[in-house]
Design an enzyme around this catalytic site. Structure first.
Site, short mmCIF file in Angstrom:
data_model
loop_
_atom_site.label_atom_id
_atom_site.label_comp_id
_atom_site.label_asym_id
_atom_site.label_seq_id
_atom_site.Cartn_x
_atom_site.Cartn_y
_atom_site.Cartn_z
CB SER A 102 -0.96 -0.05 1.19
OG SER A 102 -2.00 0.88 1.06
CG ASP A 160 -7.08 -2.22 -3.67
OD1 ASP A 160 -7.41 -1.01 -3.60
OD2 ASP A 160 -6.00 -2.66 -3.22
CG HIS A 169 -5.97 -2.07 0.18
ND1 HIS A 169 -5.10 -1.73 -0.85
CD2 HIS A 169 -5.48 -1.45 1.28
CE1 HIS A 169 -4.15 -0.96 -0.39
NE2 HIS A 169 -4.35 -0.78 0.91
#
Length: 311
Positions: A151, A246, A276
């Protein structure tokens, strides 16, 4: 909007339900302090401890707090890891057992970096911390370095790879970017199809970006958004692993295409049926466990600059 309850399997739904017990879907409406409190509680709930034979030691690299994971008989090479959390939450403890399992699975030492978070340390402080730590790791270690981050951390290590060209050459053997946010086009692809996906929404992303940018326009700065670089040549081999559900997934496809167009080597894998932050689901979801095994495989192959066997 997709019917995620129908599309996700029972194990992924159970993961999302367990996540929500601590970290609610509207967590960005909380104060930053409260966001960190509930995020830390969630991460502690999913922590599974260290595999046998893995130990860790806290120290600093380039003045940045870090944690070094190692095994008694290590394999040559280092994984340089930056954690996710929207540049606002997370730290050395949030991804502790994840890093320990990367160490166990690859045999390499893993160095996790506790870069400064926003709003206290807005961009470029987060990047500067990652870069300072990376420089120190290069100076204090030998052998290949594989960059890895999930991320927000995927954003940072990608930015490090771009910035390292012409400054520190020859040390990065590859990069593994796990559902990274790279600054792609928010008017198309997964940004539209999965704008309200469970686990991360476009609204969440806007909140994180506003804090990280400090209210300034960072358009065109590849240290902030690697996809906005104008030169994708000379980068080490890259594996980008994203989740189907996501909004960030299209960034993986766009980044692969940009690197390949510049003559580089890049693989993009979109994990079907996953969301995610599915790193934390690796012990309760077969899909997430398979994805985690693929990450370990990618790190191992990238240590040698190889990618052909990743599947």
């Amino acid at each position: 909007m997709p019917d995620y309850d129908r599309l996700m399997d029972s194990e992924v739904r159970a993961f999302m339900a367990r996540t929500a017990l601590h970290y609610p879907p509207d967590a960005v409406d909380l104060t930053v302090d409260d966001q960190r409190r509930v995020y830390n509680a969630m991460c502690a709930d999913f922590d599974v401890g260290y595999p046998d034979g893995v130990t860790a030691q806290d120290r600093t690299f380039g003045g940045v707090p870090s944690r070094v994971y190692s095994r008694a008989a290590p394999v040559a090479g280092t994984v340089f890891f930056c954690h996710g959390g929207g540049f606002v939450v997370g730290g050395l403890d949030s991804h502790d057992s994840i890093c320990a399992e990367f160490c166990a699975g690859t045999g390499m030492q893993v160095i996790a970096v506790d870069y400064g978070l926003s709003p206290e340390c807005p961009f470029p402080r987060d990047f500067e911390d990652a870069w300072a730590a990376f420089q120190a790791v290069c100076a204090e270690t030998t052998g290949a370095i594989v960059l890895c981050g999930d991320s927000a951390g995927g954003n940072l290590v990608a930015a490090v790879a771009h910035y390292a060209r012409g400054r520190i050459d020859g040390r990065i053997s590859g990069s593994l970017l796990i559902y990274p946010g790279l600054g792609g086009d928010r008017t198309r692809g997964s940004y539209v199809t999965h704008a309200d996906a469970p686990g991360l929404s476009v609204r969440d992303m806007a909140f994180y970006q506003s804090l990280r940018s400090g209210g300034q326009d960072r358009t065109g700065d590849p240290r902030f958004a690697p996809l906005q670089d104008t030169d994708f040549s000379g980068l080490p081999p890259v594996v980008v692993l994203t989740a189907e559900f996501d909004p960030l997934s299209s960034d993986g496809e766009a980044y692969r295409d940009a690197i390949q167009a510049a003559g580089g080597r890049a693989v993009w894998i979109e994990e079907a049926g996953l969301v995610h932050a599915h790193l934390r689901a690796r012990h309760m979801s077969k899909r997430a466990a398979t994805s985690f095994a693929r990450m370990v495989q990618a790190l191992t192959l990238l240590r040698e600059g190889q990618m052909t066997d990743i599947a």
